[in-house]
Design a protein around this motif. Structure first.
Motif, PDB file in Angstrom:
ATOM      1  N   UNK A 320      22.043  72.248  43.059  1.00 43.04           N
ATOM      2  CA  UNK A 320      21.289  73.321  43.712  1.00 43.04           C
ATOM      3  C   UNK A 320      20.252  72.735  44.657  1.00 43.04           C
ATOM      4  N   UNK A 321      19.861  73.556  45.617  1.00 46.49           N
ATOM      5  CA  UNK A 321      18.889  73.146  46.621  1.00 46.49           C
ATOM      6  C   UNK A 321      17.926  74.311  46.847  1.00 46.49           C
ATOM      7  N   UNK A 322      16.732  73.990  47.235  1.00 42.56           N
ATOM      8  CA  UNK A 322      15.696  75.021  47.359  1.00 42.56           C
ATOM      9  C   UNK A 322      15.756  75.689  48.731  1.00 42.56           C
ATOM     10  N   UNK A 323      16.905  76.215  49.088  1.00 49.38           N
ATOM     11  CA  UNK A 323      17.083  77.007  50.303  1.00 49.38           C
ATOM     12  C   UNK A 323      18.417  77.721  50.219  1.00 49.38           C
ATOM     13  N   UNK A 402      22.174  79.253  46.129  1.00 47.09           N
ATOM     14  CA  UNK A 402      21.503  77.974  46.354  1.00 47.09           C
ATOM     15  C   UNK A 402      22.335  76.788  45.859  1.00 47.09           C
ATOM     16  N   UNK A 403      23.644  76.989  45.727  1.00 48.95           N
ATOM     17  CA  UNK A 403      24.531  75.925  45.263  1.00 48.95           C
ATOM     18  C   UNK A 403      25.227  75.245  46.441  1.00 48.95           C
ATOM     19  N   UNK A 404      25.384  73.929  46.349  1.00 48.56           N
ATOM     20  CA  UNK A 404      26.177  73.168  47.311  1.00 48.56           C
ATOM     21  C   UNK A 404      26.996  72.142  46.535  1.00 48.56           C
ATOM     22  N   UNK A 405      28.099  71.704  47.148  1.00 49.92           N
ATOM     23  CA  UNK A 405      28.942  70.719  46.468  1.00 49.92           C
ATOM     24  C   UNK A 405      29.818  69.999  47.474  1.00 49.92           C
ATOM     25  N   UNK A 461      21.807  63.579  47.675  1.00 53.81           N
ATOM     26  CA  UNK A 461      20.412  63.167  47.520  1.00 53.81           C
ATOM     27  C   UNK A 461      19.686  63.214  48.855  1.00 53.81           C
ATOM     28  N   UNK A 462      20.362  62.800  49.919  1.00 53.43           N
ATOM     29  CA  UNK A 462      19.765  62.861  51.259  1.00 53.43           C
ATOM     30  C   UNK A 462      19.457  64.297  51.648  1.00 53.43           C
ATOM     31  N   UNK A 463      20.267  65.226  51.156  1.00 51.18           N
ATOM     32  CA  UNK A 463      20.071  66.646  51.448  1.00 51.18           C
ATOM     33  C   UNK A 463      18.988  67.259  50.563  1.00 51.18           C
ATOM     34  N   UNK A 464      18.564  66.553  49.520  1.00 52.45           N
ATOM     35  CA  UNK A 464      17.549  67.077  48.609  1.00 52.45           C
ATOM     36  C   UNK A 464      18.111  67.933  47.496  1.00 52.45           C
ATOM     37  N   UNK A 465      19.354  67.693  47.112  1.00 51.50           N
ATOM     38  CA  UNK A 465      20.022  68.486  46.084  1.00 51.50           C
ATOM     39  C   UNK A 465      19.648  67.975  44.693  1.00 51.50           C
ATOM     40  N   UNK A 466      19.393  68.889  43.808  1.00 53.31           N
ATOM     41  CA  UNK A 466      19.247  68.566  42.392  1.00 53.31           C
ATOM     42  C   UNK A 466      20.657  68.522  41.808  1.00 53.31           C
ATOM     43  N   UNK A 467      21.210  67.334  41.673  1.00 54.80           N
ATOM     44  CA  UNK A 467      22.616  67.169  41.274  1.00 54.80           C
ATOM     45  C   UNK A 467      22.786  67.582  39.820  1.00 54.80           C
ATOM     46  N   UNK A 468      23.642  68.563  39.599  1.00 51.72           N
ATOM     47  CA  UNK A 468      23.817  69.109  38.264  1.00 51.72           C
ATOM     48  C   UNK A 468      25.139  68.783  37.620  1.00 51.72           C
ATOM     49  N   UNK A 469      26.118  68.347  38.409  1.00 52.83           N
ATOM     50  CA  UNK A 469      27.436  68.011  37.832  1.00 52.83           C
ATOM     51  C   UNK A 469      28.140  66.981  38.707  1.00 52.83           C
ATOM     52  N   UNK A 470      29.007  66.231  38.068  1.00 46.02           N
ATOM     53  CA  UNK A 470      29.830  65.248  38.762  1.00 46.02           C
ATOM     54  C   UNK A 470      31.211  65.237  38.131  1.00 46.02           C
ATOM     55  N   UNK A 471      32.239  65.376  38.958  1.00 48.37           N
ATOM     56  CA  UNK A 471      33.616  65.183  38.505  1.00 48.37           C
ATOM     57  C   UNK A 471      33.983  63.749  38.831  1.00 48.37           C
ATOM     58  N   UNK A 472      33.834  62.896  37.823  1.00 51.06           N
ATOM     59  CA  UNK A 472      34.017  61.474  38.031  1.00 51.06           C
ATOM     60  C   UNK A 472      35.197  60.908  37.277  1.00 51.06           C
TER      61      UNK A 472
END
Length: 544
Positions: A320-323, A402-405, A461-472
């Protein structure tokens, strides 16, 4: 009521009415040949698509029910290290899996054909230049919207049939962050109409591209099935082929034995046979067709039928991001990056600083994607909610917007132990052994997914996202791309079909499918399937 009795001996019998079968049937019928198509699944009513769309977003239904998948007809088993969710990744019916696909249609890169990636993938017996005119023809046939803005893409001689879709709002958030990291973004070629094309409307933004496009703006192969029928082809639905039989000449198929809904078996005779039922059902059919003349199954003197099963694995991350992000306003991808495709190990930098170090070990190609459907849909949230009124409104506002991925595809190397066999302990509705999928991932693909995740995390991280999940590497899954199980090659001892897609062992059997791919690359395969099908059609037309 449609008759499902056999046609008189035909010039060509095509098994499967997905994109490959539909394109081959249309090409050959248009050339004046007698063509019959046998399809295991039903013919779906286009006018029912709005109802299917509504069902798809209601919690009481799952995606399998939309296209009538599952049950005894579609039984399968998995016997490898990893479970494979086959029925979630295919459709049996007129149109095949293009009925529920995402619609992205990139070309493979020349390096994929040449085996020039720094890994062990084999070269194809044809090069990019051989397939380039067929790629252009396939883009015209499917109706592809795209732009020549990809500096890493393969060379082109012709423009796309339609202009590309504009970058989405969330793409515009990603672009400056990528630019600061030295990552170039560009448009995605989509097999959906950005303007009216081929008697189909422009995309109207339903947003339910998967599992159903109600408007028909996204290409599905039933379009070419109908064109083939207008050109004189006959299409028989709900006619699963049980086996292929050879006659007095053991090197030629004499008939395709198929069953009708009441269980009656019929023999369809033809001069030539094209197998276009996908990377699982084609090897299964060849193995089911074993006989005293072919004890290991048809076209299997090499032992390669069913082997080298490959998939594209998913790498992704989001948060999520604050925008505002306007998630789910667009149901398909509009931006991606091929920058890490031919050179997957290159460093990611910011103002001269290395953000993600260069990789040293061999990697698969990486295709990076910027997802427009991150986070929950407000409609689905409301339908699933246990709250009402203002409480529901508060929940929707908190959970939406406010979600991005990011996502990405990573191709598997061809490994002989990844294969399709027959499981005699489980049978389908006609008593045939079901396909058993032996699937494992391997170190290279897991290493590449980890690499893709590092790049994705750097961008987020460069975008300022609070990373909440990773499909790794520990939580990846398949992209529904079945490849490699009847591989193409020049050596009959190590491959199933020749460069024209005719089987080495059988003079009148051709295979049009991603099952012939010698390697997977990391691009969505449908455009390459279509290009190979058109090329196969030309070769077969010359033979006839």
């Amino acid at each position: 009521m449609q008759s499902r009795t056999p046609s008189p001996r035909q010039d060509v019998c095509v098994v499967g009415a997905g994109p490959a079968g539909a394109l081959v049937a249309h090409r050959l019928a248009s050339a004046g040949h007698d063509v019959v198509v046998l399809e295991a699944g039903p013919r779906f009513d286009f006018d029912a698509r709005p109802e299917q769309m509504e069902r798809s977003i209601r919690p009481a239904h799952d995606d399998l029910s939309i296209w009538e998948m599952g049950g005894e007809r579609d039984e399968y088993s998995t016997g490898g290290e990893q479970f494979y969710p086959l029925n979630a990744n295919r459709v049996k019916g007129v149109g095949g899996s293009t009925l529920h696909w995402q619609g992205m249609v990139p070309r493979l890169h020349p390096t994929d054909f040449a085996g020039d990636h720094p890994n062990d993938d084999p070269a194809w017996p044809i090069d990019y230049e051989k397939l380039r005119p067929y790629y252009a023809e396939a883009e015209s046939a499917l109706g592809v919207a795209g732009a020549s803005d990809n500096p890493f893409g393969p060379p082109r001689r012709t423009p796309f049939p339609m202009s590309a879709f504009e970058p989405s709002y969330s793409d515009s958030l990603f672009a400056p962050a990528c630019e600061r990291l030295g990552i170039t973004t560009h448009s995605v070629p989509n097999a959906r109409n950005s303007e009216p094309y081929d008697d189909r409307s422009a995309c109207v933004g339903y947003g339910t591209c998967q599992p159903v496009c109600p408007s028909g703006a996204k290409y599905s192969a039933d379009t070419h099935v109908e064109k083939a029928e207008r050109a004189g082809a006959r299409v028989v639905d709900r006619a699963p082929v049980q086996r292929l039989e050879t006659g007095d000449d053991a090197e030629r198929i004499a008939a395709a034995v198929y069953a009708t809904p009441d269980g009656t078996e019929h023999r369809q005779r033809a001069r030539q046979f094209v197998l276009a039922a996908g990377g699982i059902e084609i090897p299964r059919l060849l193995l089911l067709s074993r006989s005293p003349d072919h004890p290991d199954g048809l076209a299997n003197s090499s032992g390669a039928v069913g082997r080298y099963f490959m998939e594209h694995l998913f790498a992704g991350a989001g948060g999520t991001i604050d925008e505002p992000t306007r998630q789910n306003h667009v149901g398909f991808l509009t931006s991606e990056s091929h920058q890490f495709y031919d050179e997957p190990g290159q460093a990611v930098t910011r103002d001269g600083d290395v953000v993600v170090a260069q990789a040293e070990e061999p990697l698969s190609p990486i295709k990076l994607e910027f997802l427009n459907y991150a986070g929950p849909s407000p409609v689905e949230m409301a339908l699933d909610a246990e709250t009402w009124g203002d409480d529901l409104l508060d929940d929707l506002r908190a959970g939406y917007g406010n979600h991005v991925a990011m996502g990405g595809l990573v191709g598997q190397p061809p490994r002989a132990e990844n294969r399709i066999t027959l499981d005699s302990s489980t049978t389908d509705d006609h008593g045939n052994p079901v396909p058993e999928i032996h699937w494992s991932w391997g170190e290279r693909v897991l290493r590449t997914i980890e690499r893709a995740n590092r790049i994705q995390h750097a961008v987020l991280s460069e975008l300022g996202v609070d990373i909440g999940w990773t499909a790794g590497p520990d939580s990846t899954g398949p992209a529904a791309h079945h490849m490699g199980t009847t591989r193409m090659g020049t050596d009959p001892a190590a491959s199933v079909v020749d460069p024209d897609l005719r089987t080495h062992d059988l003079d009148n059997c051709w295979i049009a499918s991603s099952s012939v791919f010698p390697s997977a690359g990391s691009m969505n395969p449908t455009l390459t399937i279509a290009a190979l099908a058109l090329r196969c059609g030309d070769a077969l037309d010359e033979r006839l």
